[in-house]
Design a protein around this motif. Structure first.
Motif, PDB file in Angstrom:
ATOM      1  N   GLN A 127       0.859  -1.177   0.000  1.00 24.07           N
ATOM      2  CA  GLN A 127       0.000   0.000   0.000  1.00 24.07           C
ATOM      3  C   GLN A 127       0.898   1.231   0.000  1.00 24.07           C
ATOM      4  OE1 GLN A 127      -2.734  -0.178   3.299  1.00 24.07           O
ATOM      5  NE2 GLN A 127      -3.504  -2.200   2.712  1.00 24.07           N
ATOM      6  N   LEU A 128       0.701   2.099  -0.996  1.00 25.01           N
ATOM      7  CA  LEU A 128       1.487   3.320  -1.138  1.00 25.01           C
ATOM      8  C   LEU A 128       0.593   4.537  -0.963  1.00 25.01           C
ATOM      9  CD1 LEU A 128       3.652   2.448  -4.281  1.00 25.01           C
ATOM     10  CD2 LEU A 128       4.255   2.131  -1.886  1.00 25.01           C
ATOM     11  N   SER A 129       1.132   5.556  -0.302  1.00 26.89           N
ATOM     12  CA  SER A 129       0.370   6.778  -0.045  1.00 26.89           C
ATOM     13  C   SER A 129       1.301   7.979  -0.066  1.00 26.89           C
ATOM     14  CB  SER A 129      -0.328   6.674   1.319  1.00 26.89           C
ATOM     15  OG  SER A 129      -0.935   7.893   1.673  1.00 26.89           O
ATOM     16  N   LYS A 130       0.725   9.166  -0.274  1.00 29.99           N
ATOM     17  CA  LYS A 130       1.507  10.393  -0.203  1.00 29.99           C
ATOM     18  C   LYS A 130       1.772  10.806   1.245  1.00 29.99           C
ATOM     19  CE  LYS A 130      -0.165  12.148  -4.640  1.00 29.99           C
ATOM     20  NZ  LYS A 130      -0.957  13.192  -5.337  1.00 29.99           N
ATOM     21  N   LYS A 131       0.988  10.255   2.156  1.00 29.21           N
ATOM     22  CA  LYS A 131       1.152  10.568   3.575  1.00 29.21           C
ATOM     23  C   LYS A 131       2.154   9.601   4.197  1.00 29.21           C
ATOM     24  CE  LYS A 131      -2.162  11.895   6.128  1.00 29.21           C
ATOM     25  NZ  LYS A 131      -3.404  11.942   6.963  1.00 29.21           N
ATOM     26  N   GLN A 132       3.243  10.123   4.685  1.00 25.75           N
ATOM     27  CA  GLN A 132       4.280   9.276   5.275  1.00 25.75           C
ATOM     28  C   GLN A 132       3.890   8.855   6.689  1.00 25.75           C
ATOM     29  OE1 GLN A 132       8.174  11.004   5.186  1.00 25.75           O
ATOM     30  NE2 GLN A 132       9.205   9.072   5.624  1.00 25.75           N
ATOM     31  N   GLN A 133       4.033   7.589   6.981  1.00 28.58           N
ATOM     32  CA  GLN A 133       3.746   7.069   8.310  1.00 28.58           C
ATOM     33  C   GLN A 133       4.501   5.758   8.498  1.00 28.58           C
ATOM     34  OE1 GLN A 133      -0.546   6.721   7.280  1.00 28.58           O
ATOM     35  NE2 GLN A 133      -0.413   4.602   7.978  1.00 28.58           N
ATOM     36  N   THR A 134       4.512   5.261   9.718  1.00 29.41           N
ATOM     37  CA  THR A 134       5.180   4.001   9.983  1.00 29.41           C
ATOM     38  C   THR A 134       4.521   2.882   9.185  1.00 29.41           C
ATOM     39  OG1 THR A 134       5.734   4.711  12.219  1.00 29.41           O
ATOM     40  CG2 THR A 134       5.836   2.347  11.774  1.00 29.41           C
ATOM     41  N   CYS A 135       5.329   2.109   8.494  1.00 33.52           N
ATOM     42  CA  CYS A 135       4.801   1.047   7.637  1.00 33.52           C
ATOM     43  C   CYS A 135       4.329  -0.135   8.478  1.00 33.52           C
ATOM     44  CB  CYS A 135       5.885   0.595   6.668  1.00 33.52           C
ATOM     45  SG  CYS A 135       5.354  -0.736   5.556  1.00 33.52           S
ATOM     46  N   LEU A 136       3.099  -0.547   8.260  1.00 34.50           N
ATOM     47  CA  LEU A 136       2.542  -1.729   8.916  1.00 34.50           C
ATOM     48  C   LEU A 136       3.041  -2.960   8.185  1.00 34.50           C
ATOM     49  CD1 LEU A 136       0.527  -3.105  10.889  1.00 34.50           C
ATOM     50  CD2 LEU A 136      -1.225  -2.792   9.128  1.00 34.50           C
ATOM     51  N   SER A 137       3.734  -3.831   8.894  1.00 28.94           N
ATOM     52  CA  SER A 137       4.311  -5.022   8.282  1.00 28.94           C
ATOM     53  C   SER A 137       3.497  -6.254   8.653  1.00 28.94           C
ATOM     54  CB  SER A 137       5.763  -5.196   8.732  1.00 28.94           C
ATOM     55  OG  SER A 137       6.366  -6.287   8.074  1.00 28.94           O
ATOM     56  N   GLN A 138       3.059  -6.995   7.633  1.00 26.35           N
ATOM     57  CA  GLN A 138       2.258  -8.188   7.840  1.00 26.35           C
ATOM     58  C   GLN A 138       2.880  -9.370   7.096  1.00 26.35           C
ATOM     59  OE1 GLN A 138      -1.395  -6.584   6.172  1.00 26.35           O
ATOM     60  NE2 GLN A 138      -2.203  -6.145   8.194  1.00 26.35           N
ATOM     61  N   HIS A 139       2.318 -10.544   7.335  1.00 27.90           N
ATOM     62  CA  HIS A 139       2.821 -11.762   6.707  1.00 27.90           C
ATOM     63  C   HIS A 139       1.669 -12.741   6.557  1.00 27.90           C
ATOM     64  CE1 HIS A 139       4.252 -15.954   7.200  1.00 27.90           C
ATOM     65  NE2 HIS A 139       5.146 -15.577   6.308  1.00 27.90           N
ATOM     66  N   ILE A 140       1.660 -13.455   5.448  1.00 31.15           N
ATOM     67  CA  ILE A 140       0.654 -14.508   5.266  1.00 31.15           C
ATOM     68  C   ILE A 140       1.306 -15.699   4.572  1.00 31.15           C
ATOM     69  CG2 ILE A 140      -0.202 -13.644   3.044  1.00 31.15           C
ATOM     70  CD1 ILE A 140      -3.023 -14.519   4.004  1.00 31.15           C
ATOM     71  N   CYS A 141       0.967 -16.873   5.043  1.00 29.33           N
ATOM     72  CA  CYS A 141       1.404 -18.126   4.437  1.00 29.33           C
ATOM     73  C   CYS A 141       0.162 -18.789   3.844  1.00 29.33           C
ATOM     74  CB  CYS A 141       2.061 -19.021   5.492  1.00 29.33           C
ATOM     75  SG  CYS A 141       2.769 -20.528   4.814  1.00 29.33           S
ATOM     76  N   ILE A 142       0.200 -19.124   2.570  1.00 29.34           N
ATOM     77  CA  ILE A 142      -0.999 -19.638   1.898  1.00 29.34           C
ATOM     78  C   ILE A 142      -1.334 -21.053   2.342  1.00 29.34           C
ATOM     79  CG2 ILE A 142      -2.013 -20.214  -0.339  1.00 29.34           C
ATOM     80  CD1 ILE A 142      -0.347 -17.950  -1.554  1.00 29.34           C
ATOM     81  N   HIS A 143      -0.326 -21.917   2.432  1.00 27.39           N
ATOM     82  CA  HIS A 143      -0.554 -23.328   2.761  1.00 27.39           C
ATOM     83  C   HIS A 143       0.117 -23.706   4.079  1.00 27.39           C
ATOM     84  CE1 HIS A 143      -2.202 -24.238  -1.230  1.00 27.39           C
ATOM     85  NE2 HIS A 143      -1.236 -23.493  -1.726  1.00 27.39           N
ATOM     86  N   LYS A 144      -0.606 -24.441   4.916  1.00 25.22           N
ATOM     87  CA  LYS A 144      -0.055 -24.991   6.156  1.00 25.22           C
ATOM     88  C   LYS A 144      -0.656 -26.374   6.394  1.00 25.22           C
ATOM     89  CE  LYS A 144       0.979 -20.750   8.748  1.00 25.22           C
ATOM     90  NZ  LYS A 144       0.674 -19.957   9.975  1.00 25.22           N
ATOM     91  N   ASP A 145       0.207 -27.309   6.732  1.00 24.67           N
ATOM     92  CA  ASP A 145      -0.239 -28.670   7.099  1.00 24.67           C
ATOM     93  C   ASP A 145      -1.126 -29.297   6.032  1.00 24.67           C
ATOM     94  OD1 ASP A 145       1.073 -28.378   9.591  1.00 24.67           O
ATOM     95  OD2 ASP A 145      -0.670 -27.348  10.418  1.00 24.67           O
ATOM     96  N   GLY A 146      -0.751 -29.125   4.771  1.00 25.98           N
ATOM     97  CA  GLY A 146      -1.464 -29.768   3.682  1.00 25.98           C
ATOM     98  C   GLY A 146      -2.797 -29.148   3.313  1.00 25.98           C
TER      99      GLY A 146
END
Length: 236
Positions: free
Chosen positions: A200-219
């Motif tokens: 997500q890009l914006s003209k307003k500078q702010q602390t970047c929210l960092s996330q993570h997702i794994c599509i597959h787990k345990d089959g």
């Protein structure tokens, strides 16, 4: 012969499109920060998947979807017409760099884009697929210029790229007064390194929210992936 993919509230026929319906598109559409009203632009709509997801998520949003390839634009128009939100979806068949010249600056409240990915490497034999996948006709510098010109001061652009290209885009965006305010690193499995970046890009500078997702787990699909996409996939 036509083909397609059915979601919970709409169907996408992607015949003739350079990029068919993909997990990347569904992830971006489900994760994107969308304005709830005003004007949303889908750059390089292809089959119209992202525009359709946005229409489902934001019930009063006006959505313009621009596409340079005639076959893909035709598919998008047909998919829009068959959807419950046909009155709010508009397909524009034009080169974005030419269309931009007729638009006022700071006139778009949100942008969503699954852009051409690759700056180098062997191109697909199909011209439709090459246009959709490679940056020959729409470079990432042109994309950033477009975002800078069109976005309102409060607007957010949502993009998905391979990890390396995504990191390069984040660095290059600063020259266009654009800042990464959220990112989600996407892994296919826990044992593999992230292969995609949702940004997500914006003209307003702010602390970047960092996330993570794994599509597959345990089959199976992971709980996080199911939660994000359950409103769209039929079997989630």
């Amino acid at each position: 012969m036509s083909r397609g993919f059915s979601f919970k509230q709409f169907h996408v026929n992607d015949y003739g499109c350079g990029m068919p319906v993909s997990t990347d598109g569904v992830l971006l559409g489900a994760w994107a920060a969308l304005p709830q009203q005003g004007r949303l632009l889908d750059i390089g709509t292809g089959s119209g998947l992202l525009a359709l997801i946005a229409a489902q998520r934001a019930p009063i949003l006006s959505i313009e979807a621009i596409e340079i390839d005639p076959q893909a634009a035709n598919a998008a128009r047909q998919n829009f017409a068959a959807s419950p939100w046909h009155e709010r979806l508009h397909c524009i068949e034009q080169d974005i760099t030419l269309w931009l010249q007729s638009q006022p600056s700071k006139s778009v409240d949100g942008i969503i884009c699954n852009p051409p990915y690759f700056n180098f490497g062997q191109q697909a034999e199909s011209q439709h697929r090459a246009t959709a996948r490679h940056t020959d006709t729409f470079t990432h510098q042109q994309l950033l210029h477009t975002l800078e010109y069109l976005l309102t001061e409060q607007g957010i652009a949502n993009i998905i790229l391979p990890t390396y290209e995504g990191e390069c885009l984040i660095a290059a965006a600063k020259a266009f007064n654009l800042h990464c305010i959220a990112r989600c690193d996407v892994q296919t499995t826990e044992k593999k390194t992230p292969i995609r970046l949702l940004l997500q890009l914006s003209k307003k500078q702010q602390t970047c929210l960092s996330q993570h997702i794994c599509i597959h787990k345990d089959g199976d699909y992971s709980k996080e992936f199911k939660a994000l996409t359950k409103d769209f996939y039929l079997k989630m």
